[in-house]
Write a protein that holds these residues in place. Sequence first.
Motif, mmCIF file in Angstrom:
data_model
loop_
_atom_site.group_PDB
_atom_site.id
_atom_site.type_symbol
_atom_site.label_atom_id
_atom_site.label_comp_id
_atom_site.label_asym_id
_atom_site.label_seq_id
_atom_site.Cartn_x
_atom_site.Cartn_y
_atom_site.Cartn_z
ATOM 1 N N GLN A 1 33.494 -3.955 -4.772
ATOM 2 C CA GLN A 1 33.915 -2.580 -5.047
ATOM 3 C C GLN A 1 33.300 -2.076 -6.357
ATOM 4 N N ILE A 2 33.210 -2.959 -7.345
ATOM 5 C CA ILE A 2 32.608 -2.589 -8.630
ATOM 6 C C ILE A 2 31.143 -2.197 -8.444
ATOM 7 N N GLN B 1 32.009 -0.912 1.988
ATOM 8 C CA GLN B 1 32.226 -1.519 3.305
ATOM 9 C C GLN B 1 32.456 -3.023 3.188
ATOM 10 N N ALA B 2 31.644 -3.673 2.352
ATOM 11 C CA ALA B 2 31.810 -5.113 2.136
ATOM 12 C C ALA B 2 33.148 -5.392 1.454
ATOM 13 N N ALA B 3 33.506 -4.529 0.493
ATOM 14 C CA ALA B 3 34.774 -4.701 -0.223
ATOM 15 C C ALA B 3 35.952 -4.547 0.738
ATOM 16 N N LEU B 4 35.869 -3.560 1.621
ATOM 17 C CA LEU B 4 36.932 -3.335 2.600
ATOM 18 C C LEU B 4 37.110 -4.560 3.488
ATOM 19 N N TYR B 5 36.002 -5.120 3.941
ATOM 20 C CA TYR B 5 36.071 -6.329 4.780
ATOM 21 C C TYR B 5 36.742 -7.476 4.016
ATOM 22 N N SER B 6 36.370 -7.655 2.744
ATOM 23 C CA SER B 6 36.939 -8.743 1.938
ATOM 24 C C SER B 6 38.433 -8.555 1.726
ATOM 25 N N TYR B 7 38.849 -7.325 1.447
ATOM 26 C CA TYR B 7 40.278 -7.058 1.260
ATOM 27 C C TYR B 7 41.055 -7.293 2.556
ATOM 28 N N LYS C 1 44.371 -1.277 -2.476
ATOM 29 C CA LYS C 1 42.910 -1.241 -2.551
ATOM 30 C C LYS C 1 42.302 -0.797 -1.216
ATOM 31 N N ILE C 2 42.877 -1.275 -0.131
ATOM 32 C CA ILE C 2 42.391 -0.879 1.199
ATOM 33 C C ILE C 2 42.601 0.621 1.409
ATOM 34 N N ARG C 3 43.784 1.109 1.044
ATOM 35 C CA ARG C 3 44.066 2.551 1.190
ATOM 36 C C ARG C 3 43.108 3.384 0.348
#
Length: 688
Positions: A646-647, A652-658, A678-680
């Motif tokens: 996310q930083i 998209q990658a961050a969303l998948y990880s969360y 974080k997802i929201r």
Amino acid sequence: MALSTLNRSSRVETGIQRMSESVFVGLCKKLGTSQQVAIRRETWDIREMLDRRVTPNDGLIEMLSGSKREGFRLKGSDVDLMYWPNNHRVIMDMSQSEYYNTAQKALILSDSSESPPGFTLLLTPIGYSSKLVQSASVKMNDRLYISSSIHRELLCSAVFSNSTVHGPCGSGAIGVQEYDTAYCYVYDFWPPSASLWIDRCHSWPGPEVVNDIVRSGCHFVAIGHPLGLHEYEEWRISFSQAEYKLVYSMNHSQFLTYGLLKLFLKEVINQQTEETDKLLCSYHMKTTVFWAIQQNTLLHWCPQNLLAGFWVCFKLLLKWVYKGICPNFFIPQNNMFLTKVYGSAQNRLFLQLHELYKKGLACLLQSSSIRSYIIDVLYHPRLFICVDEKLIWPEIITDVALYLAIKQSIRDEDLTCLHHCMKCLITVQHLIASPLTECQIIKLQTHTADIFKNIAFILKNMQINSSDNKHTYIADQMSLHMLKLAAKFGFLSDMLYIAMYYYKTLRYREALSVIEMTKFKLAQPYLMYWNHVDIERYTEAVGGQSWSTKLRLAFAVDIELYTDIYYISELIPEQQSARQNRGGALYIPVFVMLHFLEFLCYRHIDTSLSQAALDELQVLVHHHQGLFISNSRRDNSWEILGICQQITGDLQAALYSYQQSLITQDPCNKIKTATQKKIRDIMGITAQ
């Protein structure tokens, strides 16, 4: 003819002795060597010793009991914890009140005049007492008593939420770990109803153990006798503390005999029929061993007589089931079979046990844990079996036991308070001067490192808004000094706290220097981390060295972040989430934390190296689950990967990880609230 019979008898006896030795070795593998068991006990003893000395008058005392306290680490066994308020005491008569400051201690008078042996009523204290005690009070015969049933319901979920009542305990599970928590009251003296036990101890246990047990008193747990006049108001005397001290006093053959009975109960007796699989419990096995040892039924409890000891206990158990009487070891008048083993259920259980008895020691072949050790001797009757631990168990076996025992921190929520930290340091100083074992010293050493780490970050957080440069500099130097001491006294992985501090104070190059040094040390082939260690490399590198040296050079543990102390800003939402959900700390795999800090620091120096650190973190999280990331830490690992992504703007990658973090959530970590937010947030951004 007589000589032939004698020779045959001698051969049989020799064969049983060899089987006993084989089972002894097998049980050592499964239940622990004498050194492993001693380490488990001693590290927990020092943990509780420290805890009791620093607990305030209005605090709760915690005591581990049951099989884990006794030194077992059997798969599937639950954790038994007892809690009692430090500012309440039970007394048997008013003359005992002179030993207490009644302005600080609420005195609960015991009244056992109408209760069966081993049970009592507890009168509600007049004046000073907790709201809980007042809420659980009921009136009988113009007097107020603490109702055990109401008390139990009120406190069922006091320690862990969503617990259910089970006997005197609140029961439940966190992940795969089941627990029983009993909220009780302490009596500092030995109960008169058990006074005859002292006179019975001629041969076992020894006078020192008896005196220690008597001095330690007992507890009262919230459950009444099912056939008593006041079942819902009565309290049962608990001898849990005395029992683990008795188990400690056993020699290792006696301890393994007790362990064998526990396995036999689980794998053989309780597998007979569903009708009888709940009639006997591990406590009955323990009681059997206690009586067998004290009654001198077997003169020599040794590896060669292990199966003879088992058979003595099994026959005693069979006798008790036949009679329907299992006498409590401390108060024999308390028949522990009274409401369970009677009538038709008793008859069925006796017949099943008698069928096993008729098979002789062959009944042990039904035990999956030890069958192979008996068969080995049957197929190789002249097999030589060594039972000398020093010869058959390598050094690494003991070191792993030490690692597992000390890697768990002393869970103390008050360590986020500077005053309490200082109190702990003073207490550690006093304890170090007392007689301690080597592993207890190591346990105190790692706890001192934890205290230093906490003080360092507490001091830094106190200086956030300070404009006094001189005091800020002094506090900064004190914090750094304590973190370096923690790295010197603690685990190899404790160096990362120095890197965290440098990052927090914007000294990125200094942080990276520490990270590189830590990375080099963590890459050594002799590293011990969780259950992973190269035995040969480890032995070559640190074999024969002191535990203190091994701790600093070869032991790595996960990073523990107390939720009330802010370490780095990027993890504050996760800490807040855990704290809101009654979580005490975040636990982050050491290699995940290493790459996380490396990524954060390089962002301010070299973006290409920052991306390289992120790539390493991604490979670690995606491909090393179970190896460098335990199942209970997967959610935190995915969460941190998502933070990094996310930083960098890779939403998209961050969303998948969360989302992966949410899927793999472990109840212990309690970061769900932060993950969902974080997802929201990402969904909101991508929807724009």
